[in-house]
Design an enzyme around this catalytic site. Structure first.
Site, PDB file in Angstrom:
ATOM      1  N   ARG A 142     -11.064   7.423   2.648  1.00 46.12           N
ATOM      2  CA  ARG A 142     -10.476   6.071   2.630  1.00 46.12           C
ATOM      3  C   ARG A 142      -8.940   6.167   2.555  1.00 46.12           C
ATOM      4  O   ARG A 142      -8.387   6.951   1.810  1.00 46.12           O
ATOM      5  CB  ARG A 142     -11.017   5.299   1.430  1.00 46.12           C
ATOM      6  N   VAL A 143      -8.281   5.350   3.348  1.00 46.34           N
ATOM      7  CA  VAL A 143      -6.818   5.267   3.311  1.00 46.34           C
ATOM      8  C   VAL A 143      -6.448   3.842   2.915  1.00 46.34           C
ATOM      9  O   VAL A 143      -7.034   2.881   3.410  1.00 46.34           O
ATOM     10  CB  VAL A 143      -6.214   5.605   4.695  1.00 46.34           C
ATOM     11  N   GLY A 144      -5.476   3.721   2.033  1.00 45.35           N
ATOM     12  CA  GLY A 144      -5.065   2.394   1.572  1.00 45.35           C
ATOM     13  C   GLY A 144      -3.865   1.855   2.330  1.00 45.35           C
ATOM     14  O   GLY A 144      -3.527   2.323   3.427  1.00 45.35           O
ATOM     15  N   ASP A 145      -3.215   0.872   1.740  1.00 45.71           N
ATOM     16  CA  ASP A 145      -2.053   0.226   2.370  1.00 45.71           C
ATOM     17  C   ASP A 145      -0.783   1.049   2.256  1.00 45.71           C
ATOM     18  O   ASP A 145       0.129   0.927   3.072  1.00 45.71           O
ATOM     19  CB  ASP A 145      -1.791  -1.121   1.678  1.00 45.71           C
TER      20      ASP A 145
ATOM     21  N   THR B 223      -0.388   2.337  -8.573  1.00 44.84           N
ATOM     22  CA  THR B 223       0.474   2.872  -7.519  1.00 44.84           C
ATOM     23  C   THR B 223       1.932   2.805  -7.970  1.00 44.84           C
ATOM     24  O   THR B 223       2.287   1.936  -8.751  1.00 44.84           O
ATOM     25  CB  THR B 223       0.262   1.966  -6.280  1.00 44.84           C
TER      26      THR B 223
ATOM     27  N   THR C 119       1.889  -2.940  -4.151  1.00 44.51           N
ATOM     28  CA  THR C 119       0.856  -2.319  -4.989  1.00 44.51           C
ATOM     29  C   THR C 119      -0.269  -3.329  -5.190  1.00 44.51           C
ATOM     30  O   THR C 119      -0.030  -4.533  -5.169  1.00 44.51           O
ATOM     31  CB  THR C 119       1.433  -1.890  -6.355  1.00 44.51           C
ATOM     32  N   GLY C 120      -1.483  -2.822  -5.382  1.00 48.99           N
ATOM     33  CA  GLY C 120      -2.600  -3.741  -5.597  1.00 48.99           C
ATOM     34  C   GLY C 120      -3.744  -3.415  -4.661  1.00 48.99           C
ATOM     35  O   GLY C 120      -3.896  -2.267  -4.237  1.00 48.99           O
TER      36      GLY C 120
HETATM   37  N1  GLY Z   1      -4.719   1.466  -7.259  1.00 49.70           N
HETATM   38  C1  GLY Z   1      -4.252   0.438  -6.388  1.00 49.70           C
HETATM   39  C2  GLY Z   1      -2.786   0.115  -6.560  1.00 49.70           C
HETATM   40  O1  GLY Z   1      -2.165   0.367  -7.504  1.00 49.70           O
HETATM   41  O2  GLY Z   1      -2.133  -0.393  -5.722  1.00 49.70           O
HETATM   42  N1  GLY Z   2      -2.506  -0.111  -3.173  1.00 48.24           N
HETATM   43  C1  GLY Z   2      -2.979   1.189  -3.153  1.00 48.24           C
HETATM   44  C2  GLY Z   2      -4.284   1.335  -2.554  1.00 48.24           C
HETATM   45  O1  GLY Z   2      -5.044   0.385  -2.424  1.00 48.24           O
HETATM   46  O2  GLY Z   2      -4.585   2.425  -2.173  1.00 48.24           O
END
Ligand code: GLY
Ligand code: GLY
Length: 312
Positions: free
Chosen positions: A199-202, A171, A222-223
């Site tokens: 799916r939706v992330g943070d 990210t 990120t993570g």
């Molecule tokens: N792909 C998850 C992130 O970078 O946060």
């Molecule tokens: N941190 C990015 C994700 O989990 O989508």
């Protein structure tokens, strides 16, 4: 007030061959976006510009180069937030556009809403003149390989700690303070490799992956998204700064508590209204860079910092 822009290119167990392109990517984004601040431009424009550069960079998990969902598609999330007004714009599960961060800004500025998802977000992009790319245009060879690897081996998705997982590309995000003392934050991602459709992330969740408030500061995370959102990582960092921790202590303490409690890893960057910064990770690596005056500071390993003086 001396302006600063700080960017990250995703936390994870980043493999060695990705280290150099990622460092180059974050350095370029910090350098170029700083020019906006240097000319008296605002923090919001600077963070958007930094993230646009990183969305174009194939070594990052955002825009072109994003990881793929279970159907082999790029589906992206992004958020931008203006600390002066607390205005924010988020988009989720958007497809076939090069710059989700700009779409998020359009949501903020041109709709009565804060968050648009899926088909409606894509339709809004088209109505506002954003180019809709042909399906598959954002898919890279590395992303295809990463999905194939994930489908064969399973394991932890995305860049949250599986050293063998080629899907961990990161990210992107930026925080900035401008010469008037306004802060802003922006974050953009392709999410997790092999994620379910929808799916939706943070990243687009305000206070999850992105937050900015002039009264305190700004942060981008990120993570492992499922953990970051449950822990409201960026809002927690801002609250810790408000409670008088400096941004470095605030960032480290929130990430450490999240990892201890949820057994997943993350990284974050933060800036306070006084222009102090925090850079933290509970992963092995997270590329970051910031520019202050004519010095560019950067790093990727825990606790290690490099700098170079830029000559005009
Ligand atoms: N792909 C998850 C992130 O970078 O946060
Ligand atoms: N941190 C990015 C994700 O989990 O989508």
């Amino acid at each position: 007030m001396e302006p600063i822009i700080l960017v990250h290119g995703g936390a994870g167990n980043i493999r060695d061959w990705r280290v150099l392109p990622k460092i180059e990517g974050v350095k370029t984004a910090a350098k170029v976006a700083y020019e906006i601040l240097e000319k008296g431009g605002n923090a919001l424009d600077a963070v958007e510009q930094a993230v646009r550069i990183l969305e174009d960079d194939e070594s990052m998990n955002a825009g072109r180069g994003s990881v793929l969902n279970e159907d082999g598609e790029v589906a992206m999330d992004a958020c931008i937030m203006d600390g002066q007004t607390l205005d924010a714009g988020s988009v989720a599960v958007v497809k076939d556009i090069a710059h989700p961060i700009t779409l998020a800004r359009l949501v903020m500025e041109k709709t009565p809403h804060t968050f648009l998802a899926g088909h409606g977000a894509n339709r809004f992009a088209k109505e506002n003149g954003m180019k809709i790319l042909s399906p598959g245009s954002l898919v890279t060879k590395d992303a295809l390989y990463a999905l194939e690897y994930f489908k064969k081996h399973g394991g932890i998705q995305g860049d949250c700690g599986d050293i063998e997982n080629p899907g961990e590309v990161g990210t992107v995000g930026a925080v900035a303070i401008d010469c008037r003392g306004h802060v802003a934050a922006a974050t953009s991602t392709g999410g997790l490799n092999g994620k379910m459709e929808g799916r939706v992330g943070d990243t687009p969740q305000i206070g999850g992956g992105t937050y900015a408030d002039d009264e305190t500061g700004a942060a981008s995370a990120t993570g492992h998204g499922e953990s970051i959102m449950k822990f409201c990582v960026t809002h927690s960092i801002i609250t810790a700064i408000r409670n008088n921790l400096d941004p470095q202590e605030a960032t480290d303490s929130v990430l450490n508590r999240m990892t201890e409690k949820l057994k997943q890893t993350a990284g974050a960057i933060s800036i306070s209204k006084t222009g102090d910064i925090g850079i933290g990770m509970t992963t092995k690596r997270m590329p970051w860079a910031y520019r202050k005056g004519n010095t560019l500071f950067y790093g990727i390993e825990q606790g290690k910092q490099h700098s170079e003086v830029l000559v005009e």
